[in-house]
Design a protein around this motif. Structure first.
Motif, PDB file in Angstrom:
ATOM      1  N   LYS A 131     -19.432   9.914  -5.896  1.00 26.60           N
ATOM      2  CA  LYS A 131     -18.551   9.129  -6.764  1.00 26.60           C
ATOM      3  C   LYS A 131     -17.618  10.001  -7.608  1.00 26.60           C
ATOM      4  N   ARG A 134     -13.680   9.653  -7.360  1.00 26.79           N
ATOM      5  CA  ARG A 134     -13.164   8.471  -8.058  1.00 26.79           C
ATOM      6  C   ARG A 134     -13.238   8.675  -9.566  1.00 26.79           C
ATOM      7  N   LEU A 266      -5.054   3.696  -8.458  1.00 24.60           N
ATOM      8  CA  LEU A 266      -6.258   3.135  -7.857  1.00 24.60           C
ATOM      9  C   LEU A 266      -6.179   3.080  -6.330  1.00 24.60           C
ATOM     10  N   ILE A 270      -8.509   5.475  -4.003  1.00 25.35           N
ATOM     11  CA  ILE A 270      -9.470   4.975  -3.013  1.00 25.35           C
ATOM     12  C   ILE A 270      -9.193   5.597  -1.646  1.00 25.35           C
ATOM     13  N   TYR A 271      -7.891   5.743  -1.308  1.00 27.02           N
ATOM     14  CA  TYR A 271      -7.541   6.359  -0.016  1.00 27.02           C
ATOM     15  C   TYR A 271      -7.998   7.818   0.040  1.00 27.02           C
ATOM     16  N   GLU A 273     -10.489   9.170  -1.196  1.00 29.41           N
ATOM     17  CA  GLU A 273     -11.929   9.292  -0.982  1.00 29.41           C
ATOM     18  C   GLU A 273     -12.282   9.316   0.508  1.00 29.41           C
ATOM     19  N   ARG A 274     -11.359   8.854   1.346  1.00 29.37           N
ATOM     20  CA  ARG A 274     -11.611   8.792   2.791  1.00 29.37           C
ATOM     21  C   ARG A 274     -11.108  10.025   3.526  1.00 29.37           C
TER      22      ARG A 274
END
Length: 392
Positions: A131, A134, A266, A270-271, A273-274
């Protein structure tokens, strides 16, 4: 409820505290030059020294603050720093001598360089590894929320009252936050599970500066900060030289920068993190360079606006990942020390305005091409750090 439970309560406390304290800071710090000029009648040279000393102290102080955080604990450094910081802003409001103002701003820089590694390390202590990307994105968003609200509050309060009042309000906000944290630290045990190794500061310097991965990351960060500092230093001058009503356009670009960050942080976070941290950094620096190339050839307001949007997307991709990569390579017992050492990248922010100013005078038509190339060159150091990390 699922959103709230994503992070530990202590993490949410620090994230919201980041907004609260940054609003307090943004109410006053952006207006120091105007205050020094109007209230203390300081010369441009003395104003430059006063503003520069905080950045210089933050560069050196980050390492010391990180080391002390690992040695004495997050709680002690955070609480000590926040109350000293409150006193500094009282000093800003009461001193009438520029030399004392320089001393106070030096302490201000040290406080930030102590406080930030300590609060970041505390949040890391309470956040699962998966985490943490993020977390850094959320923290960056919190800073930008404050960057929108704080200056507006500062302008409004200064217009309604004495110019010293914002300093007293900022001091009060820091003190209130400090008292709140005392109660929160009594409620939650903030002792890290991985206790710092007992080392002298000289031993710690040896450990840090023998870590080639960290040195490569610092080199890359210095170059990125050198280029990014043009946003505050040469860009307003460059726009003023090339665009009618340049000051108005620059104020629009500052607001646009904050709005784009808040709107896209945001989804881009989130992107990221991939994908790998390195890929995110590459995207960010490519967007940075593209934005600067557009600035270099822009002669109309709309081109500067397009350039700023692209530049800001680079900021969203790159900045949270710079800290995430430092945290990832840091030993469990030296998180704050490594995050503190990362403050050495502020050296770029100290050099950048001087170098950029020289380019603006002698090579203004190539200024942002040069900066775009330096941005791209920083990828060499990040790539070297990443390759060393992969082979460990």
């Amino acid at each position: 409820m699922q959103f709230i439970s994503f992070f530990h309560p202590i993490v949410w406390i620090i994230l919201n505290g980041t907004i609260f304290t940054r609003i307090a800071s943004f109410m006053t710090i952006p207006f120091l030059a105007i205050y020094l000029q109007n209230q203390l009648h300081a010369s441009p040279l003395m104003i430059g020294i006063t503003l520069g000393i905080a950045q210089l102290c933050a560069t050196v102080g980050g390492f010391i603050g990180g080391y002390l955080t690992d040695k004495f604990g997050r709680k002690f450094i955070i609480l000590t720093t926040v109350f000293i910081w409150s006193a500094v802003f009282v000093g800003f409001a009461t001193v009438g001598v520029v030399e004392l103002f320089i001393l106070l701003n030096a302490i201000n820089g040290l406080c930030r360089s102590f406080f930030e590694p300590a609060t970041q390390a505390l949040m890391i202590d309470f956040t699962e590894e998966k985490k943490r990307r993020r977390l850094f994105s959320f923290r960056y968003t919190a800073i930008n929320i404050a960057a929108v609200i704080g200056p507006l509050c500062g302008v409004w309060i200064s217009g309604m009252s004495n110019a010293k009042i914002p300093f007293f309000i900022t001091a009060t906000m820091y003190a209130v936050y400090g008292v709140f944290l005392i109660f929160m630290f009594q409620k939650y045990d903030v002792t890290p599970q991985n206790q710092a190794q007992k080392q002298t500061i000289l031993q710690m310097f040896k450990v840090i500066f023998s870590d080639k991965k960290l040195l490569y990351l610092l080199a890359g960060g210095i170059l990125v900060n050198l280029c990014y500092s043009q946003f505050d230093s040469t860009l307003p001058q460059y726009i003023n030289l090339n665009i009618e009503n340049g000051v108005k356009l620059y104020s629009v670009l500052i607001t646009l920068n904050a709005i784009v960050v808040l709107a896209l942080q945001l989804p881009i976070g989130i992107y990221t993190e991939r994908i790998s941290i390195m890929k995110s950094l590459v995207f960010g620096i490519l967007f940075f360079a593209a934005g600067f190339i557009i600035f270099n050839f822009a002669h109309t307001p709309w081109l500067f606006i397009v350039g700023m949007i692209i530049f800001t997307v680079g900021e969203i991709f790159a900045f949270p990942m710079m800290n995430a990569l430092i945290e990832e390579i840091a030993p469990a017992t030296q998180k704050a020390t490594y995050l503190g050492a990362s403050q050495f990248k502020n050296l770029g922010g100290f050099i950048g305005p001087v170098f950029g100013g020289w380019l603006l005078i002698h090579f203004s038509s190539e200024l942002y091409i040069v900066m775009a190339v330096i941005f791209l060159f920083s990828l060499v150091f990040y790539r070297l750090a990443f390759l060393m990390k992969e082979t460990v």
